[in-house]
Motif scaffolding. Structure first.
Motif, PDB file in Angstrom:
ATOM      1  N   SER A 108      57.297  57.385  50.667  1.00 13.09           N
ATOM      2  CA  SER A 108      55.870  57.339  50.346  1.00 13.09           C
ATOM      3  C   SER A 108      55.154  58.673  50.466  1.00 13.09           C
ATOM      4  O   SER A 108      54.397  59.063  49.571  1.00 13.09           O
ATOM      5  CB  SER A 108      55.182  56.281  51.218  1.00 13.09           C
ATOM      6  OG  SER A 108      55.642  54.994  50.878  1.00 13.09           O
TER       7      SER A 108
ATOM      8  N   LEU B 193      55.976  63.924  44.054  1.00 11.22           N
ATOM      9  CA  LEU B 193      56.611  63.241  42.926  1.00 11.22           C
ATOM     10  C   LEU B 193      57.909  63.921  42.498  1.00 11.22           C
ATOM     11  O   LEU B 193      58.823  63.262  42.006  1.00 11.22           O
ATOM     12  CB  LEU B 193      55.635  63.197  41.736  1.00 11.22           C
ATOM     13  CG  LEU B 193      54.318  62.454  41.996  1.00 11.22           C
ATOM     14  CD1 LEU B 193      53.355  62.691  40.857  1.00 11.22           C
ATOM     15  CD2 LEU B 193      54.578  60.963  42.180  1.00 11.22           C
TER      16      LEU B 193
ATOM     17  N   LEU C  30      52.157  62.618  35.548  1.00  6.76           N
ATOM     18  CA  LEU C  30      51.666  61.683  36.570  1.00  6.76           C
ATOM     19  C   LEU C  30      50.488  62.270  37.346  1.00  6.76           C
ATOM     20  O   LEU C  30      49.535  61.563  37.685  1.00  6.76           O
ATOM     21  CB  LEU C  30      52.804  61.332  37.529  1.00  6.76           C
ATOM     22  CG  LEU C  30      53.903  60.419  36.968  1.00  6.76           C
ATOM     23  CD1 LEU C  30      55.089  60.371  37.915  1.00  6.76           C
ATOM     24  CD2 LEU C  30      53.362  59.008  36.720  1.00  6.76           C
ATOM     25  N   ARG C  31      50.533  63.567  37.619  1.00  6.19           N
ATOM     26  CA  ARG C  31      49.422  64.189  38.332  1.00  6.19           C
ATOM     27  C   ARG C  31      48.153  64.183  37.486  1.00  6.19           C
ATOM     28  O   ARG C  31      47.042  64.064  38.016  1.00  6.19           O
ATOM     29  CB  ARG C  31      49.793  65.626  38.725  1.00  6.19           C
ATOM     30  CG  ARG C  31      50.888  65.693  39.769  1.00  6.19           C
ATOM     31  CD  ARG C  31      51.128  67.110  40.258  1.00  6.19           C
ATOM     32  NE  ARG C  31      52.311  67.169  41.112  1.00  6.19           N
ATOM     33  CZ  ARG C  31      52.326  66.806  42.381  1.00  6.19           C
ATOM     34  NH1 ARG C  31      51.228  66.358  42.948  1.00  6.19           N
ATOM     35  NH2 ARG C  31      53.440  66.878  43.097  1.00  6.19           N
TER      36      ARG C  31
ATOM     37  N   GLY D  95      46.356  61.132  38.195  1.00  3.73           N
ATOM     38  CA  GLY D  95      45.847  60.940  39.549  1.00  3.73           C
ATOM     39  C   GLY D  95      46.891  60.575  40.575  1.00  3.73           C
ATOM     40  O   GLY D  95      46.552  60.360  41.748  1.00  3.73           O
ATOM     41  N   PHE D  96      48.177  60.506  40.200  1.00  2.00           N
ATOM     42  CA  PHE D  96      49.236  60.213  41.167  1.00  2.00           C
ATOM     43  C   PHE D  96      49.643  61.510  41.864  1.00  2.00           C
ATOM     44  O   PHE D  96      49.903  62.525  41.196  1.00  2.00           O
ATOM     45  CB  PHE D  96      50.456  59.603  40.477  1.00  2.00           C
ATOM     46  CG  PHE D  96      50.181  58.271  39.832  1.00  2.00           C
ATOM     47  CD1 PHE D  96      50.085  57.130  40.600  1.00  2.00           C
ATOM     48  CD2 PHE D  96      50.017  58.167  38.452  1.00  2.00           C
ATOM     49  CE1 PHE D  96      49.848  55.897  40.014  1.00  2.00           C
ATOM     50  CE2 PHE D  96      49.775  56.943  37.864  1.00  2.00           C
ATOM     51  CZ  PHE D  96      49.681  55.807  38.645  1.00  2.00           C
ATOM     52  N   ALA D  97      49.686  61.501  43.186  1.00  2.00           N
ATOM     53  CA  ALA D  97      50.028  62.705  43.938  1.00  2.00           C
ATOM     54  C   ALA D  97      51.303  62.545  44.750  1.00  2.00           C
ATOM     55  O   ALA D  97      52.037  63.508  44.952  1.00  2.00           O
ATOM     56  CB  ALA D  97      48.880  63.092  44.871  1.00  2.00           C
ATOM     57  N   ARG D  98      51.565  61.350  45.242  1.00  2.00           N
ATOM     58  CA  ARG D  98      52.715  61.090  46.090  1.00  2.00           C
ATOM     59  C   ARG D  98      53.509  59.910  45.531  1.00  2.00           C
ATOM     60  O   ARG D  98      53.006  59.107  44.751  1.00  2.00           O
ATOM     61  CB  ARG D  98      52.273  60.781  47.523  1.00  2.00           C
ATOM     62  CG  ARG D  98      51.591  61.953  48.224  1.00  2.00           C
ATOM     63  CD  ARG D  98      52.618  62.965  48.685  1.00  2.00           C
ATOM     64  NE  ARG D  98      52.018  64.091  49.393  1.00  2.00           N
ATOM     65  CZ  ARG D  98      51.755  65.273  48.861  1.00  2.00           C
ATOM     66  NH1 ARG D  98      52.037  65.478  47.574  1.00  2.00           N
ATOM     67  NH2 ARG D  98      51.229  66.251  49.569  1.00  2.00           N
TER      68      ARG D  98
ATOM     69  N   GLY E 198      54.391  57.357  47.126  1.00  4.35           N
ATOM     70  CA  GLY E 198      53.766  56.119  47.583  1.00  4.35           C
ATOM     71  C   GLY E 198      52.715  55.591  46.636  1.00  4.35           C
ATOM     72  O   GLY E 198      52.451  54.375  46.599  1.00  4.35           O
ATOM     73  N   ASP E 199      52.105  56.481  45.838  1.00  3.25           N
ATOM     74  CA  ASP E 199      51.109  56.027  44.866  1.00  3.25           C
ATOM     75  C   ASP E 199      51.745  55.218  43.739  1.00  3.25           C
ATOM     76  O   ASP E 199      51.069  54.416  43.079  1.00  3.25           O
ATOM     77  CB  ASP E 199      50.361  57.230  44.267  1.00  3.25           C
ATOM     78  CG  ASP E 199      49.633  58.040  45.332  1.00  3.25           C
ATOM     79  OD1 ASP E 199      49.298  57.448  46.377  1.00  3.25           O
ATOM     80  OD2 ASP E 199      49.422  59.248  45.126  1.00  3.25           O
ATOM     81  N   LEU E 200      53.058  55.428  43.500  1.00  2.00           N
ATOM     82  CA  LEU E 200      53.756  54.714  42.419  1.00  2.00           C
ATOM     83  C   LEU E 200      54.287  53.361  42.866  1.00  2.00           C
ATOM     84  O   LEU E 200      54.398  52.437  42.057  1.00  2.00           O
ATOM     85  CB  LEU E 200      54.912  55.562  41.896  1.00  2.00           C
ATOM     86  CG  LEU E 200      54.566  56.881  41.203  1.00  2.00           C
ATOM     87  CD1 LEU E 200      55.838  57.635  40.871  1.00  2.00           C
ATOM     88  CD2 LEU E 200      53.762  56.615  39.941  1.00  2.00           C
TER      89      LEU E 200
ATOM     90  N   GLN F 262      52.892  49.850  41.706  1.00  2.00           N
ATOM     91  CA  GLN F 262      52.181  49.921  40.433  1.00  2.00           C
ATOM     92  C   GLN F 262      52.904  49.087  39.369  1.00  2.00           C
ATOM     93  O   GLN F 262      54.121  48.936  39.412  1.00  2.00           O
ATOM     94  CB  GLN F 262      52.094  51.378  39.954  1.00  2.00           C
ATOM     95  CG  GLN F 262      51.212  52.269  40.815  1.00  2.00           C
ATOM     96  CD  GLN F 262      49.743  51.914  40.699  1.00  2.00           C
ATOM     97  OE1 GLN F 262      49.280  51.452  39.645  1.00  2.00           O
ATOM     98  NE2 GLN F 262      49.006  52.090  41.790  1.00  2.00           N
TER      99      GLN F 262
END
Length: 507
Positions: free
Chosen positions: A176, A180, A193-194, A197-200, A202-204, A207
């Motif tokens: 997490s 990425l 992905l960035r 707005g995805f940074a890590r 864990g953000d995925l 989803q």
């Protein structure tokens, strides 16, 4: 549960170049880069730790790097030689760590260590030994062990310092917080992905997969599922042509222990014929059982001496059948001699006058494959007056070292791994104690002999220039006999602390 080791070699090309150059290699403190070509531009392809600390980066123009760092050492990049050396390193690890080892190009090696950690004293000891051997060979390395290849790969590159052990069942928690890029994706996917707005990682997790697949293709979700253990990612073990190997494919999967044992015997017989044709004997065998669900069950045995006796090898392998989980069936079995040495047959000579020495290699092989090769050894003397340095462990069937055991003073049958402090009272400088307390038990001294003075080895370190130990053999009122010493000569504080220690027990 599967356990996978990822070994990360961040400066492998420069480490390989220094090792290959030997005495002509650039100085260790000199910054070193490797240069390659990108169309018409000459760019930096690899930087060592010193060059990186000075601000040099991969992709930078070589002319700019030269301007930034005077005296920079520049060598041509050789990706082919790097890849070939990485394969040789993988083979070296295959022979020493686990049966399933593969190259993870361009800068890593992956090892399926499932069930192999007990042969090395646990996962922590296995990783420490692995990294220690690489560092002593001049190779910078980091390693991590986890439940999946994806997690181990990510942790080795982003968290290990220099080793990291992820506890079983912690894949999601470990992934997490990582960036990425740790998912082994093409650079364009993390960048896209960035933008969303995805940074890590864990953000995925959690989803919806359909929108991600439509936008970035199937690779993103596949890598995520592989890392989380939802999708299997088999490791294809390296098998160079020079290794002697035999393979059996079954028309119908097998699962019964008796059937597995029967085919082990057939594989061993074929392997021994191949070894005999090359005048070789096996020192290590790996049996790989490929299951129908893409999992591989492994059995590894080691031998004290080169062997190609089918009955003996079959017995050692069959002793470990209980460790094989056939699952829904085994469809392929592969037997490989990962370690082989020259072996020539000798004509048996009748010993009518002299009795022949018994061959203990069979017993040692049986014991070593049950309790681990590290547990079977014998002691050999070392030329040192310091007791803890006067003995070493050697393989059970190793040749005699030629050194003799000291016989001028008695030595205890059991020497403690390290001296243990004791409480006592004695008249200085040469009198033994009247009593001592060890491990909470007070003992009264009835008899004593000594002192035997042992000096430090001044040529090893400065602290031993004046170091002195006075050893006594003592017997307590219960008949126990101990070997104790006082650190120091009893007069000069520079020779030691004058504290007392227990170092051994007489039988």
């Amino acid at each position: 549960m599967a356990r996978v080791i990822s070994v990360f070699l961040p400066t492998w090309p420069t480490d390989r170049l220094r090792r290959a150059a030997g005495d002509t290699a650039p100085p260790v403190e000199a910054p070193l880069i490797l240069a390659g070509r990108d169309r018409n531009r000459r760019i930096v392809t690899v930087v060592d730790a010193n060059a990186q600390a000075l601000g040099l980066r991969v992709g930078m123009a070589v002319t700019k790097a030269q301007a930034l760092v005077p005296g920079l050492v520049i060598e041509p990049a050789d990706p082919k030689a790097d890849a070939e050396s990485l394969e040789r390193l993988a083979l070296w690890l295959l022979q020493r760590i686990a049966p399933i080892v593969a190259v993870d190009p361009p800068d890593g090696i992956v090892i399926d260590s499932t069930g192999a950690d007990h042969l090395h004293g646990g996962e922590a000891a296995m990783l420490d030994a692995l990294i220690g051997r690489l560092v002593m060979s001049g190779v910078t390395a980091r390693a991590a062990i986890a439940d999946s290849w994806g997690v181990a790969h990510a942790l080795a590159r982003y968290e290990a310092d220099p080793v990291l052990i992820a506890m079983p069942g912690t894949c999601a928690d470990r992934l997490s917080p990582l960036p990425l890029e740790a998912l082994r994706l093409p650079p364009a996917i993390p960048a896209g992905l960035r933008d969303l707005g995805f940074a890590r990682i864990g953000d995925l997790i959690g989803q919806p997969r359909a929108p991600l697949t439509r936008r970035f293709g199937p690779e993103l979700c596949l890598r995520l599922d592989q890392a989380l253990g939802a999708v299997a990612e088999p490791i294809e073990p390296i098998r160079p042509e020079e290794l002697v190997s035999v393979r059996r494919v079954f028309a119908e999967p097998i699962a019964a222990a008796e059937t597995i044992a029967r085919y082990i015997g057939k594989l061993v017989a074929t392997l021994c014929e191949a070894l005999e044709s090359r005048s070789l004997g096996a020192r290590g065998l790996d049996l790989l059982c490929h299951r129908v669900d893409n999992r591989i069950e492994t059995v590894r045995i080691g031998l004290a001496r080169p062997v190609r006796d089918p009955a003996r090898l079959t017995r050692l392998l069959c002793d470990k059948i209980e460790t094989i989980d056939p699952g829904f069936g085994i469809e392929v079995m592969t037997l490989t001699a990962t370690l082989a040495e020259p072996l020539t047959e000798h004509q048996a000579v009748s010993h009518l006058i002299e009795a022949s020495e018994p061959d203990l290699s069979g017993l040692i092989d049986t014991l070593a494959n049950r309790v681990g090769a590290r547990a079977i050894y014998r002691f050999a003397p070392v030329a040192s007056d310091v007791p803890e340095r006067s003995v070493c462990r050697i393989p059970a069937l190793a040749e005699e070292t030629g050194a003799g055991w000291p016989d001028h003073w008695p030595r205890p049958s059991r020497l403690l791994p390290r001296p243990e402090p004791i409480e006592t009272m004695a008249l200085l400088p040469d009198h033994p104690p009247n009593w001592f307390r060890w491990r909470g038990v007070r003992r009264r001294v009835c008899r004593a002999d000594g002192p035997e003075r042992i000096f430090g080895e001044w040529w090893k370190r400065d602290a031993e220039l004046t170091a002195v130990r006075d050893y006594f053999r003592i017997e307590d009122d219960a008949g126990g006999r101990f070997w104790i010493f006082r650190a120091g000569d009893g007069e000069d504080m520079t020779t030691g602390s004058h504290c007392w220690f227990l170092h051994g027990v007489f039988g």
